[in-house]
Scaffold this motif. Structure first.
Motif, PDB file in Angstrom:
ATOM      1  N   CYS A 146      41.700  45.113  41.237  1.00  0.00           N
ATOM      2  CA  CYS A 146      41.207  45.524  39.837  1.00  0.00           C
ATOM      3  C   CYS A 146      39.480  44.753  40.102  1.00  0.00           C
ATOM      4  CB  CYS A 146      41.946  44.997  39.298  1.00  0.00           C
ATOM      5  SG  CYS A 146      40.871  45.703  36.939  1.00  0.00           S
ATOM      6  N   GLY A 202      44.725  39.772  36.438  1.00  0.00           N
ATOM      7  CA  GLY A 202      45.127  41.060  35.261  1.00  0.00           C
ATOM      8  C   GLY A 202      45.229  41.399  34.257  1.00  0.00           C
ATOM      9  N   CYS A 203      44.245  42.326  34.126  1.00  0.00           N
ATOM     10  CA  CYS A 203      43.792  42.767  32.688  1.00  0.00           C
ATOM     11  C   CYS A 203      44.085  43.806  31.711  1.00  0.00           C
ATOM     12  CB  CYS A 203      42.644  42.992  32.618  1.00  0.00           C
ATOM     13  SG  CYS A 203      41.796  44.236  33.602  1.00  0.00           S
ATOM     14  N   CYS A 207      43.686  46.881  35.028  1.00  0.00           N
ATOM     15  CA  CYS A 207      44.701  47.529  35.614  1.00  0.00           C
ATOM     16  C   CYS A 207      46.986  46.987  35.417  1.00  0.00           C
ATOM     17  CB  CYS A 207      43.933  46.484  36.803  1.00  0.00           C
ATOM     18  SG  CYS A 207      44.989  44.741  35.877  1.00  0.00           S
ATOM     19  N   PHE A 230      38.011  44.356  37.824  1.00  0.00           N
ATOM     20  CA  PHE A 230      37.437  43.437  36.864  1.00  0.00           C
ATOM     21  C   PHE A 230      37.760  42.418  36.089  1.00  0.00           C
ATOM     22  CE2 PHE A 230      37.118  48.456  35.669  1.00  0.00           C
ATOM     23  CZ  PHE A 230      36.812  48.919  34.775  1.00  0.00           C
ATOM     24  N   CYS A 231      39.201  42.691  36.849  1.00  0.00           N
ATOM     25  CA  CYS A 231      39.604  40.479  36.764  1.00  0.00           C
ATOM     26  C   CYS A 231      40.127  40.427  38.393  1.00  0.00           C
ATOM     27  CB  CYS A 231      41.751  41.153  36.216  1.00  0.00           C
ATOM     28  SG  CYS A 231      42.108  42.331  36.919  1.00  0.00           S
TER      29      CYS A 231
END
Ligand SMILES: [Zn+2]
Length: 552
Positions: A439, A479-480, A483, A441-442
């Motif tokens: 992911c 993990g965010c 996702c 974003f994280c």
């Protein structure tokens, strides 16, 4: 800096040929429309492909909104009406910067407007208008009432004996669409029934509900699927179209009686299949070059192999996109036709009516074909017909269920194709699997030792091949929200491309064992699936555990 012309960018991305561009420019003289919308009208490119080209043109990142969803925090920076009006989707907030998805990156007013409203720095990303509007509808709804709450409330009321089964089934479907699940499993167990969603190829447990309402849930789904609710002892298949926020989704239903009751699987047929680009799909530059050289050959067979759900169809469709369909007569037989292309004669298998892969090829040969796509080779007759077509002057594209590229050779021989026919007919075999991407974003990077990579099954030889030192940097996802805590978002293909040149062909004819052929091909540059996976680990696209999970 001068902006590159749109037609040029689309050609570079492999979505448009010179001839198609000429046709479009010709039509443009007649109606004066913008080239972009004209190309979409002509079905030469999809809206997503056009958006990707516009992003390139503007030097911005393209976002596939069928994979990426916004964070709720980002959505809050503007209200739904403004988002609708401006046709923009806030995607993520990173410190003092907001990432916003737009369809027209050349509109500078929007950036100013968001800056003034939010006091945040603005980063522009690009997607197509339709996907942006769809995401606005889906996710602003989540802001007012999250789907998890809706489902949980419905399960709660069923505990009080006030089950609203149709609503609950709808809610399960809605959540699947929102979280872009490909399959919904409803499985009865000893004390409760469980709902699982498959996302990016992995099953996740989502809900449990009381077992006493399981039969009525199954009946509800059977009614939707046009199935027999009184028959509970035999497996059944059905299907329906489900409408969510004004959009139709095709759902295929299967039930199987188990010891605890009927198990239901609903497959959500893909809606967004319209970015047919081998590079996006995960082909590395060198593999892509080789593959594209192969498919420009006038005749021979190209096989794409892998288990169900390994993205074979997408690869075949992306391959078709690279073939100039204004200059070549292309016929396909598929099971089923998943996506329609202009100027390509697509047909669908109909076993009951006697229209099989083999009969299709026989008839196609009288249609003056250049390229024939055969959805799958699964019997001797189809194998023989397909290879024959390939050696008599046609380019044949097809798929087979084999685990790796080299084991396709004995598989063809099992199907009674002679060794010399394999050697002279098959140009290349491309095996593939889909692995989850980290992911963005994280994502974070960390150092690991070479020893640790060995634990994931990468051999010394593989690590040496990619010059892995004692300590190397890899990436993972924390993990965010984007996702759902998994650390992964979207998938790419790992690819193993075996070219049957003269030497390899000769080995096939002489009956060399697959392992020997594989070794020789590796010496000539072929990367095994596991090695292509390792390359993607080293490039920070995926993790070693994901490669081990998928490739072994
Ligand atoms: Zn994440």
């Amino acid at each position: 800096m001068a902006r590159k012309r749109l037609g040029e960018v689309l050609q570079e991305l492999g979505y448009l040929s010179e001839d198609q561009l000429e046709v479009a420019l010709e039509v443009q003289k007649l109606n004066g429309k913008s080239l972009g919308s004209l190309l979409v009208d002509l079905s030469f490119v999809s809206p997503q492909e056009l958006a990707q080209a516009i992003a390139h043109q503007a030097g911005k990142e393209f976002v596939d909104l069928s994979v990426y969803s916004p964070s709720l925090e980002a959505l809050k920076i503007i209200d739904k009406n403004t988002a609708r009006q401006l046709e923009i989707l806030p995607l993520d907030i990173d410190g003092s910067k907001v990432k916003v998805v737009v369809s027209d990156p050349f509109n500078v007013n929007i950036v100013d407007l968001i800056k003034r409203r939010t006091n945040l720095e603005v980063e522009i990303l690009v997607s197509d208008r339709e996907s942006i509007l769809r995401s606005i509808e889906i996710y602003y709804e989540q802001l007012t009432k999250p789907i998890e709450e809706v489902v949980k409330e419905l399960i709660q009321s069923s505990l009080k004996g006030e089950a609203d089964v149709p609503k609950l089934v709808d809610a399960f479907l809605n959540h699947a669409i929102i979280d872009r699940a490909t399959d919904i499993h409803i499985s009865p167990e000893t004390v409760a029934s469980h709902v699982f969603y498959r996302i990016d190829g992995v099953l996740h447990h989502y809900y449990s509900f009381p077992k006493d309402i399981h039969p009525s849930i199954v009946s509800r789904i059977k009614i939707l699927g046009g199935m027999d609710i009184s028959e509970q002892r035999l497996p059944q298949d059905g299907g329906f179209t489900y409408t969510f926020l004004g959009e139709g989704y095709d759902v295929r239903v299967s039930t199987v009686p188990t010891t605890y009751g009927e198990n239901v699987v609903m497959r959500m047929l893909p809606k967004n299949l319209s970015l047919f680009n081998l590079r996006n799909l995960g082909f590395e530059e060198d593999t892509l070059r080789d593959f594209e050289e192969i498919i420009t050959k006038p005749y021979g067979m190209v096989l794409v192999t892998g288990p169900t759900g390994s993205g074979k169809t997408t690869t075949l469709y992306a391959t078709l996109r690279r073939i100039n369909f204004l200059k070549k007569n292309i016929l396909t037989v598929e099971d089923p036709v998943e996506y329609k292309f202009p100027f390509i004669k697509q047909t669908q298998v109909n076993e009951k009516a006697g229209y099989t892969f083999a009969t299709a090829i026989r008839h196609f040969l009288r249609q003056d074909p250049d390229v024939i796509l055969v959805g799958e080779i699964r019997d001797e007759e189809t194998a023989e017909m397909a290879v024959r077509a390939a050696i008599t002057g046609h380019l044949v594209l097809s798929t087979l269920h084999t685990n790796d590229a080299v084991s396709t050779i004995p598989r063809l021989i099992d199907l009674k194709v002679k060794e010399y026919m394999v050697a002279s007919g098959v140009l290349a075999i491309s095996a593939q699997r889909l692995i989850r991407k980290i992911c963005p974003f994280c994502k974070y990077t960390l150092k690991v030792s070479r020893k640790e990579l060995e634990r994931y099954g990468f051999t010394q030889e593989m690590l040496d091949r990619f010059k892995v030192g004692e300590e190397i940097e890899i990436s993972r996802g924390r993990g965010c929200e984007h996702c759902k805590g998994t650390g992964y978002l979207g998938r790419v293909a790992v690819v193993e491309l075996l070219k049957l040149d003269e030497e390899i062909g000769d080995m096939v004819v002489r009956g060399y064992p697959p392992l020997a052929i594989s070794q020789r091909a590796r010496e000539k540059g072929m990367r095994l699936l596991k090695e292509d996976g390792l390359l993607k680990v080293l490039r920070g696209i995926t993790t070693p555990e994901e490669v081990r999970r998928v490739v072994g």
